[in-house]
Design a protein around this motif. Structure first.
Motif, PDB file in Angstrom:
ATOM      1  N   GLN A  46      27.666   6.061  94.239  1.00  0.00           N
ATOM      2  CA  GLN A  46      27.719   4.797  93.502  1.00  0.00           C
ATOM      3  C   GLN A  46      27.645   5.052  91.991  1.00  0.00           C
ATOM      4  O   GLN A  46      28.401   4.450  91.216  1.00  0.00           O
ATOM      5  CB  GLN A  46      26.571   3.898  93.947  1.00  0.00           C
ATOM      6  CG  GLN A  46      26.564   2.537  93.259  1.00  0.00           C
ATOM      7  CD  GLN A  46      25.430   1.652  93.768  1.00  0.00           C
ATOM      8  OE1 GLN A  46      24.535   2.106  94.478  1.00  0.00           O
ATOM      9  NE2 GLN A  46      25.479   0.375  93.417  1.00  0.00           N
ATOM     10  N   ASP A  49      30.842   6.812  90.864  1.00  0.00           N
ATOM     11  CA  ASP A  49      32.052   6.118  91.307  1.00  0.00           C
ATOM     12  C   ASP A  49      33.060   7.111  91.883  1.00  0.00           C
ATOM     13  O   ASP A  49      34.248   7.125  91.547  1.00  0.00           O
ATOM     14  CB  ASP A  49      32.684   5.347  90.148  1.00  0.00           C
ATOM     15  CG  ASP A  49      33.776   4.383  90.614  1.00  0.00           C
ATOM     16  OD1 ASP A  49      33.747   4.002  91.802  1.00  0.00           O
ATOM     17  OD2 ASP A  49      34.642   4.029  89.801  1.00  0.00           O
ATOM     18  N   ASP A  50      32.552   7.978  92.759  1.00  0.00           N
ATOM     19  CA  ASP A  50      33.373   9.036  93.355  1.00  0.00           C
ATOM     20  C   ASP A  50      32.748   9.403  94.700  1.00  0.00           C
ATOM     21  O   ASP A  50      31.517   9.391  94.844  1.00  0.00           O
ATOM     22  CB  ASP A  50      33.406  10.260  92.437  1.00  0.00           C
ATOM     23  CG  ASP A  50      34.388  11.324  92.905  1.00  0.00           C
ATOM     24  OD1 ASP A  50      35.547  11.301  92.430  1.00  0.00           O
ATOM     25  OD2 ASP A  50      34.011  12.165  93.740  1.00  0.00           O
TER      26      ASP A  50
END
Length: 310
Positions: A46, A49-50
């Motif tokens: 989270q 963002d990967d």
């Protein structure tokens, strides 16, 4: 503690996940349950963002972003570990510190006994953990898995300090009743024969072949490869094989087995044995002591083992 909204404890989890590439093993590595490690991975995904780790063929593989993060995270954690663990002084007579060193069986035979003798004379209580050489040994420094590498200079990383310990050269070992034992060892006889060589378990190319390929442009016929330098002289007995081994190692076994030594018919077939450590640990008092002791041991390599200081 948080930095730019990132819980810094998650960096330890990220390092474990990217090292193990398995949630359960990563948890075991840092003493977290599987559920706690899964939660940590979810939070990391989270934040960055990967996906970081994705299933590929039944196992987890890092994403390109994760590959970039891993080296940086390792570097940060090693800096912290070095700073926290650093002691202003080091006394080998009272310290029970364990040093992890990656060494070949050659160094185990010719160098380490002298190191141990010197440490004993100082009343040292330190412990040594000796591990076999691996491919790309400098990675062990960068991952915090080794304190010191004892390796040929061609395997050293340009990113970390190194110091020369000693030099040696190579000699041919042949069975005394082999035709190769009679007369000179010419380049034609050498290249026309079959050879025994040492090949580490995780290397694609035997160690000496790198020298021959890079410096001489030669390609020997390898009949036998072993993971142990010390076994090579014994393997040529009863055969027409040639073993090319370090001179100090060959001369140690010469009185014990029916072999003869011949010069290698190539120019400058020698090597430089070095030690290398992580750049962040140059001033570590314990490593300064150990490096000094290794230099002293190297200076006495050709002395009888029970003589004086070595």
């Amino acid at each position: 503690m948080r930095f730019k909204k990132l819980d810094l404890n998650l960096l330890v989890a990220l390092d474990a996940l990217l090292t193990e590439r398995n949630v359960t093993r990563a948890g075991e590595r840092i003493f977290l349950s599987q559920s706690a490690m899964s939660n940590a991975l979810s939070r990391l995904r989270q934040y960055f963002d990967d996906e970081l780790l994705v299933p590929v063929g039944g196992k987890l593989e890092p994403t390109p972003r994760a590959e970039l993060l891993h080296e940086a995270v390792k570097d940060v954690l090693l800096r912290i570990d070095t700073t926290v663990a650093a002691q202003p002084e080091f006394d080998p007579r009272t310290s029970d510190r364990e040093f992890t060193m990656f060494v070949s069986d050659y160094s185990m035979e010719v160098l380490i006994p002298r190191l141990l003798a010197l440490a004993s004379q100082q009343g040292s209580r330190v412990r040594l953990r000796l591990k076999p050489q691996v491919a790309h040994p400098y990675r062990s420094l960068e991952q915090g898995e080794a304190d010191l590498l004892i390796i040929p200079d061609i395997f050293c990383s340009p990113d970390h300090p190194q110091e020369l310990l000693f030099e040696d050269h190579f000699e041919c070992v042949v069975w005394k009743d082999s035709p190769l034992a009679v007369g000179d060892m010419t380049i034609e006889r050498y290249m026309g024969a079959s050879h025994v060589t040492m090949k580490p378990t995780d290397e694609e190319m035997p160690v000496l072949e790198k020298w021959f390929t890079v410096s001489q442009g030669l390609d020997r016929r390898i009949a036998v490869s072993t993971y142990n330098f010390g076994a090579i002289p014994f393997m040529v007995v009863g055969t027409d094989l040639i073993g090319t081994v370090h001179s100090r190692l060959a001369r140690r076994v010469l009185p014990a087995i029916p072999v003869v030594l011949k010069p290698v018919p190539l120019p400058a077939v020698s090597f430089h044995q070095t030690m290398q450590w992580h750049k962040y640990r140059t001033r570590d008092p314990g490593l300064v002591w150990l490096r000094g002791l290794l230099h002293e041991a190297a200076n006495h390599l050709d002395d009888p083992l029970d003589a004086g200081a070595a």
